[in-house]
Write a protein that holds these residues in place. Structure first.
Motif, PDB file in Angstrom:
ATOM      1  N   ARG A   1      64.886  96.987 -27.754  1.00  0.00           N
ATOM      2  CA  ARG A   1      65.418  98.153 -27.064  1.00  0.00           C
ATOM      3  C   ARG A   1      64.739  99.428 -27.555  1.00  0.00           C
TER       4      ARG A   1
ATOM      5  N   ARG B   1      61.063  99.581 -26.329  1.00  0.00           N
ATOM      6  CA  ARG B   1      60.958  99.907 -24.912  1.00  0.00           C
ATOM      7  C   ARG B   1      61.452 101.322 -24.635  1.00  0.00           C
ATOM      8  N   ARG B   2      62.477 101.755 -25.375  1.00  0.00           N
ATOM      9  CA  ARG B   2      62.997 103.104 -25.134  1.00  0.00           C
ATOM     10  C   ARG B   2      61.935 104.148 -25.471  1.00  0.00           C
TER      11      ARG B   2
ATOM     12  N   LEU C   1      59.709 104.209 -22.543  1.00  0.00           N
ATOM     13  CA  LEU C   1      60.258 104.835 -21.350  1.00  0.00           C
ATOM     14  C   LEU C   1      60.258 106.349 -21.445  1.00  0.00           C
TER      15      LEU C   1
ATOM     16  N   ASP D   1      58.120  98.120 -15.215  1.00  0.00           N
ATOM     17  CA  ASP D   1      58.464  98.383 -16.612  1.00  0.00           C
ATOM     18  C   ASP D   1      59.921  98.822 -16.760  1.00  0.00           C
TER      19      ASP D   1
ATOM     20  N   TYR E   1      62.702  96.655 -18.665  1.00  0.00           N
ATOM     21  CA  TYR E   1      63.439  97.236 -19.777  1.00  0.00           C
ATOM     22  C   TYR E   1      64.931  96.969 -19.639  1.00  0.00           C
TER      23      TYR E   1
ATOM     24  N   LEU F   1      67.387  94.514 -22.086  1.00  0.00           N
ATOM     25  CA  LEU F   1      68.274  95.312 -22.915  1.00  0.00           C
ATOM     26  C   LEU F   1      69.497  94.538 -23.397  1.00  0.00           C
TER      27      LEU F   1
END
Length: 380
Positions: A8, A11-12, A15, A90, A94, A98
């Motif tokens: 998480r 990926r955060r 993002l 993407d 994500y 999650l």
């Protein structure tokens, strides 16, 4: 529900940090932005390019509701996505990663084709959520009674014109009149679309075979009638408007000085600036007419959804702070929640002046528009 914390966090960071589609790479991909708007210009390219250009450096963390404050997702969900994997893969990946215990199956395709597929599959369709590139496809599915009502607290997160009871917009694309700043000044640009068909000082370009351009002409036909639209079309033809294969090409031609101005969606200007931050191109807007329409990509829950609550909560994730900032950074679209600002030197969504009387679902009625354009002599 236990979350994969390391995945998480990684990926955060992606993002809200480096997720971007750079026009430096996009502009070199032949045909990348060609075809119908339903294809959403997503035929290839490198989504990892760039953190350069129009307004992303130093950007604050997004406002809105973060995903960690939303209901956790658990179970199996199938999404039919008319938004291409190139731009939203993407983001949905994500969301899928999650949560432990959440299985997400995303099937990509053309929005119109996916509507027809859901109708053909009937009550046995595996689609729980339909994610569309435009409001017209959402309205088409709703008109066949194949969608569910969405909860009011979800609908209230966006402006009234960006939702119906059974679908909601998740990001916006505004019609604009980009112009070359070495040929024209802001004072040369009009806030009325009519002025560009009579007496405009500069040369113009457009992409009449492109879906977003045809939606613009459709809006004019709906708002003002066929006769007035015919007169406007004849006016820009008489002025010698130049044809291009797509709206990115229009904006690139403006930046290169081939033409002085044109008619495009706003994000193509940002894509040019992302590759060439000093390009002499800026954005102008009309007010309250067809040249100012703001269409939306959006989502709905199908009537066959196995777990409607799960489907609704997935859509909530598309309206989260992270997702809305992703749309701004990666696709250069307008976020539809007020706490996230667009990328670039643009007015906020609340400062735009789209025609309030236009039902966005009507923009799918393209056949009369194409017939009219052909009758005037436009090659579509």
């Amino acid at each position: 529900m236990t979350r994969d914390t390391l995945g998480r966090r990684g990926r955060r960071r992606f993002l809200i940090g480096t997720a971007a589609v750079g026009a430096a790479g996009l502009s070199g991909c032949t045909g990348l932005f060609g075809g119908n708007e339903d294809d959403e210009d997503e035929n290839g390219g490198d989504p990892s390019i760039g953190q350069i250009g129009s307004g992303r450096e130093g950007r604050d963390a997004p406002g809105g509701t973060p995903m960690e404050e939303l209901p956790a997702l658990e179970g199996e969900l199938t999404v039919y996505s008319g938004r291409g994997e190139f731009l939203v893969g993407d983001l949905v990946g994500y969301i899928g990663d999650l949560y432990d215990g959440f299985s997400l199956d995303v099937r990509y395709g053309n929005s119109t084709d996916l509507v027809n597929q859901i109708l053909t599959e009937g009550g046995g369709t595996p689609a729980d959520v339909f994610y569309s590139v435009n409001a017209g496809s959402l309205g088409a599915l709703a008109s066949e009674g194949r969608t569910r009502s969405l909860p009011d607290d979800l609908l209230e997160t966006v402006r009234e014109e960006f939702h119906a009871q059974d679908w909601i917009g998740t990001s916006g694309r505004a019609r604009t009149v980009p112009y070359n700043t070495e040929a024209l000044s802001a004072g040369d640009m009009s806030d009325s679309i009519d002025d560009y068909a009579s007496g405009f000082a500069g040369s113009l370009g457009w992409a009449p075979s492109y879906g977003s351009c045809q939606a613009f002409v459709t809006a004019m036909r709906i708002l003002r009638g066929e006769a007035a639209t015919r007169e406007w079309l004849q006016g820009v033809l008489d002025a010698g408007i130049a044809d291009y294969p797509d709206e990115f090409a229009v904006c690139q031609a403006i930046a290169d000085g081939e033409i002085d101005a044109g008619f495009t969606n706003h994000y193509y200007i940002q894509r040019v600036l992302d590759g060439s931050p000093e390009a002499p191109i800026e954005t102008s807007f009309t007010e309250g007419d067809a040249g100012a329409i703001l269409n939306v990509a959006g989502a709905t829950v199908t009537d066959a959804a196995a777990d409607p609550d799960l489907a609704v909560n997935f859509i909530r994730h598309l309206l989260s702070a992270e997702a809305q900032d992703y749309f701004a950074r990666t696709t250069f679209e307008y976020p539809v929640i007020p706490d996230v600002e667009p990328i670039g030197d643009l007015p906020t969504i609340d400062e735009l002046s789209p025609p309030s009387e236009l039902d966005l679902t009507q923009l799918s009625d393209l056949e009369p528009t194409i017939n009219l354009m052909r009758d005037v002599g436009i090659d579509v």
